[in-house]
Scaffold this motif. Structure first.
Motif, short mmCIF file in Angstrom:
data_model
loop_
_atom_site.label_atom_id
_atom_site.label_comp_id
_atom_site.label_asym_id
_atom_site.label_seq_id
_atom_site.Cartn_x
_atom_site.Cartn_y
_atom_site.Cartn_z
N ARG A 215 0.85 -1.19 0.00
CA ARG A 215 0.00 0.00 0.00
C ARG A 215 0.88 1.24 0.00
NH1 ARG A 215 -2.98 1.83 4.49
NH2 ARG A 215 -2.02 3.72 3.70
N PRO A 216 0.33 2.40 -0.29
CA PRO A 216 1.16 3.61 -0.20
C PRO A 216 1.64 3.83 1.23
CG PRO A 216 -0.89 4.06 -1.37
CD PRO A 216 -1.04 2.71 -0.76
N VAL A 217 2.80 4.43 1.33
CA VAL A 217 3.37 4.75 2.66
C VAL A 217 3.93 6.17 2.61
CG1 VAL A 217 3.89 2.33 3.13
CG2 VAL A 217 5.62 3.75 2.05
N MET A 218 4.43 6.66 3.72
CA MET A 218 5.01 8.01 3.75
C MET A 218 6.48 7.93 4.15
SD MET A 218 2.65 10.07 2.73
CE MET A 218 3.04 11.74 3.14
N PRO A 219 7.26 8.95 3.77
CA PRO A 219 8.70 8.88 4.06
C PRO A 219 9.06 8.88 5.56
CG PRO A 219 8.27 10.45 2.30
CD PRO A 219 6.94 10.08 2.88
N PRO B 203 -0.04 7.17 -5.25
CA PRO B 203 -0.86 8.39 -5.31
C PRO B 203 0.01 9.65 -5.28
CG PRO B 203 -1.58 6.92 -3.53
CD PRO B 203 -0.27 6.40 -4.02
N PHE C 258 14.54 13.30 0.71
CA PHE C 258 13.53 14.27 1.14
C PHE C 258 14.09 15.48 1.88
CE2 PHE C 258 11.25 10.39 0.19
CZ PHE C 258 10.40 10.88 -0.77
N ARG D 24 6.15 13.36 0.01
CA ARG D 24 4.97 12.92 -0.72
C ARG D 24 4.77 11.42 -0.47
NH1 ARG D 24 4.70 12.26 -6.36
NH2 ARG D 24 3.76 10.35 -5.58
N PRO D 25 3.60 10.88 -0.81
CA PRO D 25 3.44 9.43 -0.64
C PRO D 25 4.41 8.68 -1.55
CG PRO D 25 1.31 10.50 -0.98
CD PRO D 25 2.36 11.53 -1.28
N VAL D 26 4.79 7.51 -1.10
CA VAL D 26 5.70 6.66 -1.89
C VAL D 26 5.18 5.22 -1.82
CG1 VAL D 26 7.67 8.17 -1.45
CG2 VAL D 26 7.26 6.27 0.09
N MET D 27 5.83 4.32 -2.52
CA MET D 27 5.40 2.91 -2.50
C MET D 27 6.54 2.03 -1.96
SD MET D 27 2.25 2.87 -3.47
CE MET D 27 1.75 1.23 -3.93
N PRO D 28 6.18 0.86 -1.41
CA PRO D 28 7.22 0.02 -0.81
C PRO D 28 8.28 -0.49 -1.79
CG PRO D 28 5.08 -0.61 0.02
CD PRO D 28 4.83 0.34 -1.12
N PRO E 56 1.68 -3.78 -5.61
CA PRO E 56 0.36 -3.59 -5.00
C PRO E 56 -0.76 -4.21 -5.84
CG PRO E 56 1.11 -1.56 -6.03
CD PRO E 56 2.26 -2.54 -6.12
#
Lengths: 528, 528
Positions: free
Chosen positions: A261-265, B182, B255, B261-265, B471
């Motif tokens: 799923r999306p995650v944050m830094p 996203p 960063f 911003r949102p990121v992915m695994p 995902p």
């Protein structure tokens, strides 16, 4: 001699990589099994030269203290018995059959009650002027806390200290909502839905409905925490206000187990952190395992927090365990079921991770607590899962969806179900192959989660937070975040453009027809 | 002797942590400056015992080869001069003043042209049966590629191999759209808008409009790649199809510099990877730096890919450089401006990272290429940025928004502007303080980006991909992903419920009134 000296020196260096100047860390743990993995981080931070103070209620629940760090206690009004009873009542509710929605309501009530009981300890801390004075005067660099009961973040706000969360998750997706992390409803299943990331249309509808209830659910659940925080901080606080300024979220997640799923830094994933410590088996366990012969052993534990289950259930389980040739090591502190078969050894405690690491271990019967599941994955032991409460059912479903175990409904399972499931995970090779694959992926990481957690706590201590990892989304309101104002504006512009074009066309047409009309009239007039 | 032997052995162990069984890796690089940091990863992988094959066009552009890995070349139809001319034309377009939207159109055309020229090399590769035969027979474990020209992923699909991307980004947010990450339009600025993550309402409108153009822009830009991939793979391919199965995205992001911003695994952030190599300065540079006295030096480079700028611009710059007391080391391969001041030393090449690391370096004048910016950040040198093309303006704006440098418009800047900006970043302490803070944050990481990149490439080689990080969103269509079907269904249910309630109420009312009416009528009838 020179060789030995050199290697000793090198090993010290390897043990303490980048030992920094000591900082001062305040730890606000959560009582119970949550402390198990956090304790390892705290010990390592202490080893690395930091002054670590753990603040614990005088009547503490499952918090063992060691010499590695300083413990500060505060007086509390509740007795250990009251805490125990409240938790046993909570467990009992989950073991009582009721039809929907009565079961959901009963569980919600029980959750609010157990939360309220344990949260009483937090209120006691804020009542203890002596404790607050000590904490205020101690000039900590940061707070490390498990925020499940919300005590840590409230204290962090009160002391104006940057804080790091160490947790598995909040019950209402708050651990993703608060750091402004998108959670698309279409493939991110909400907790307690037991859905996977591949949902049917109606599962997605269910997911959406549950997500609508989430905030209300949590506001009710954390009602007392909201009240206390507003009192202590002298301003209105929402749940978001309390938790969204966490500098780093150390989440016990790993995507071999959790859905992608999306995650944050500012989220750091430390799932499996509890598998770090490996010790040789104590002699009595070594003897039991060795005596198991070619069939090996099955490890069985419903977690350190569940001392007893109803006798009927225990007897059903005992009967099932007798049907496998393996020796079963069952951690159980309740009354032994009278039908206990010969191959089952009841023990008051077992070294779970070390037993699972033994090559003779064939299967793991667990309640699906995240610590246990990670130990199962780390050691590649297929699981039979009997979830009881909290996130355990969701954890169990995740393991099952990976083909690494089978889930049983503890309320409905029969002796036969247990036996069939246990035999399947032991004898059907696919379970072992799947858990081995998950284990290989899980253990193949660039840095151990324990070192990762330690790094980020130290990072926050060194830099007084991590504001560079805070998204600008925090400064937007709901309408702005979802660009609804922009969409409305663009829609208005498009409509206006259409309207003007339409009017222009109409005008042109009219002029055109009027002209024709007039020309015709003129022509008619002339012809007349 | 024993001591020395022991330490040597230990240092080998430290240099090669976890040396694994060698795998076989195919590398498809992008020509030009992109290769600079990728080369370090390739060399390290080779050092760690893997068989690395880099596939390069016979007429290569800025790709230096070493003994560390095997290079396989394929014949190409273009000459080096054609490549050079095409790129110089591209740069010249960016240095020519034109009003909006003519400038944007000219730049788009120039981009498509340069892309088309360099993509010709990819077509040549697919024409070379010998190369394809060799690649097909080599049984590689994985492909590591910079996909900016799309050649690597097309080859990966052709060879059915898992692939890892190593890149800074695609021009149209494809590096976030393809892994299903996203990108909320409200605080994630699109490339080429030069906005920060804190946008005004109209900047957010602009961001939304640009995002609408993105896919069209990229489909045009990558038109030839789409055509080739459909030909080679014998099926219709979209841009998403080509890139969305990348196992791991090694993104040169960090960063402290990029907006949160949102990121992915499956995204791994390796920004600053190019600062890894540190060497002592060559003697001639050491001498120049030492001779600079208390004022120190300014390092000035517009990147390895820009050989010349118009003489008028060069003279303006030279004039400005004469106004500071620092010695300026200017990497410039064009004709020296006649007004070159004494304190400016023109050099054909300079060891940029090592010069920036020197304590006497006071400022860095750069075009804002991501490699240069990261070297500025790693070494905490405040910057004057003169962006030319690509993502450079966005990079420059990011540095400026962090208060670590000043951006100049290369088309409009006067000699005075350059001088003022340069003096400001040298003499105003806030720039040094800000870049020092960024540098401290950037360098405080649990693992070096080079080791991280190497780990993930090896991970994909060992496990033949990383499907557990993909995902479930990839299996949903646009309507499902955004839950539009669920929203429509729930809205329909709510409307239906309202409608039924309304009808029921109406019915009740009617009955009620009819009854009353009848009663009244009856009453009236009686009274009459």
């Amino acid at each position: 001699m020179a060789l030995r000296l050199c290697c000793a020196w090198i090993s010290i260096l390897l043990l303490l990589p980048g030992l920094s100047d000591g900082g001062k860390l305040l730890v606000v743990p959560m009582v119970g099994s949550h402390w198990l993995s956090m304790q390892e981080v705290v010990e390592k931070l202490s080893e690395r030269g930091h002054e670590v103070v753990v603040v614990v209620p005088e009547v503490s629940w499952q918090i063992e203290t060691t010499q590695a760090y300083k413990v500060v206690t505060f007086p509390v009004t509740q007795t250990l018995e009251e805490l125990d009873n409240s938790f046993q009542e909570y467990v009992a509710t989950h073991l009582t059959e009721k039809p929907f929605p009565l079961n959901a309501l009963a569980m919600y009530k029980a959750s609010v009650h157990v939360f309220s009981t344990f949260f009483g300890q937090c209120k006691d801390m804020f009542r203890s002027q002596e404790t607050l004075r000590f904490l205020n005067q101690s000039s900590f660099d940061a707070i490390l806390t498990d925020p499940a009961f919300m005590c840590g973040p409230i204290l962090a706000h009160h002391l104006s200290l940057p804080f790091v969360f160490f947790m598995r998750g909040f019950p209402c997706n708050l651990h993703f909502a608060a750091p402004q992390c998108p959670s698309p409803l279409s493939y991110v299943p909400r907790l307690f839905t037991f859905n996977s990331d591949r949902m049917t249309f109606f599962q997605r509808v269910e997911n959406a409905l549950i997500s609508l209830l989430e905030l209300d659910y949590c506001n009710g659940f954390y009602g007392e925490a909201l009240k206390l925080s507003s009192e202590v901080l002298q301003r209105d606080m929402s749940l978001m206000d309390i938790v969204n300024s966490a500098a780093i979220w150390l989440l016990r997640f790993d995507f071999v187990f959790d859905y992608v799923r999306p995650v944050m830094p500012n989220m750091v994933f430390v799932g499996g952190i509890n598998c770090a410590k490996k010790k040789p088996l104590p002699k009595e366990f070594e003897a039991m395992v060795n005596a198991s012969g070619e069939h090996g052993v099955v490890v069985f534990s419903l977690g350190s927090m569940v001392s007893e289950i109803p006798m009927k259930k225990a007897m059903e389980i005992a009967e099932a365990l007798g049907t496998v040739p393996q020796t079963v090591l069952w951690r159980y502190t309740g009354k032994a079921p009278p039908n206990l078969p010969k191959n089952v050894k009841l023990v008051k405690w077992l070294p779970q991770n070390d037993l699972l690491a033994h090559p003779k271990t064939r299967a793991f019967i667990t309640h699906g607590g995240s610590h246990g599941v990670y130990e199962g994955i780390c050691n590649a032991v297929p699981m039979v899962l009997m979830p009881l409460f909290g996130d355990q059912m969701d954890n169990a479903k995740r393991v099952e969806s990976r083909g690494a175990g089978l889930t049983l409904n503890i309320l409905e399972m029969t002796s036969n179900d247990i036996s069939t499931a246990l035999k399947a995970v032991i004898n059907d090779k696919k379970y072992k192959e799947n858990i081995q694959r998950l284990s290989d992926l899980h253990l193949d990481r660039p840095i151990h989660p324990l070192d990762l957690a330690v790094h980020w706590v130290e990072f926050v201590m060194r830099h007084k937070g991590a504001p560079h990892l805070r998204p600008a989304a925090h400064d937007l309101n709901w309408v702005q975040y979802h660009s609804l104002d922009v969409i409305a504006f663009l829609a208005a512009v498009v409509l206006l453009a259409f309207f003007i074009s339409f009017k222009c066309c109409l005008c042109c047409c009219r002029r055109c027809f009027c002209k024709k009309g007039r020309t015709r009239k003129a022509a008619k007039a002339k012809s007349h």
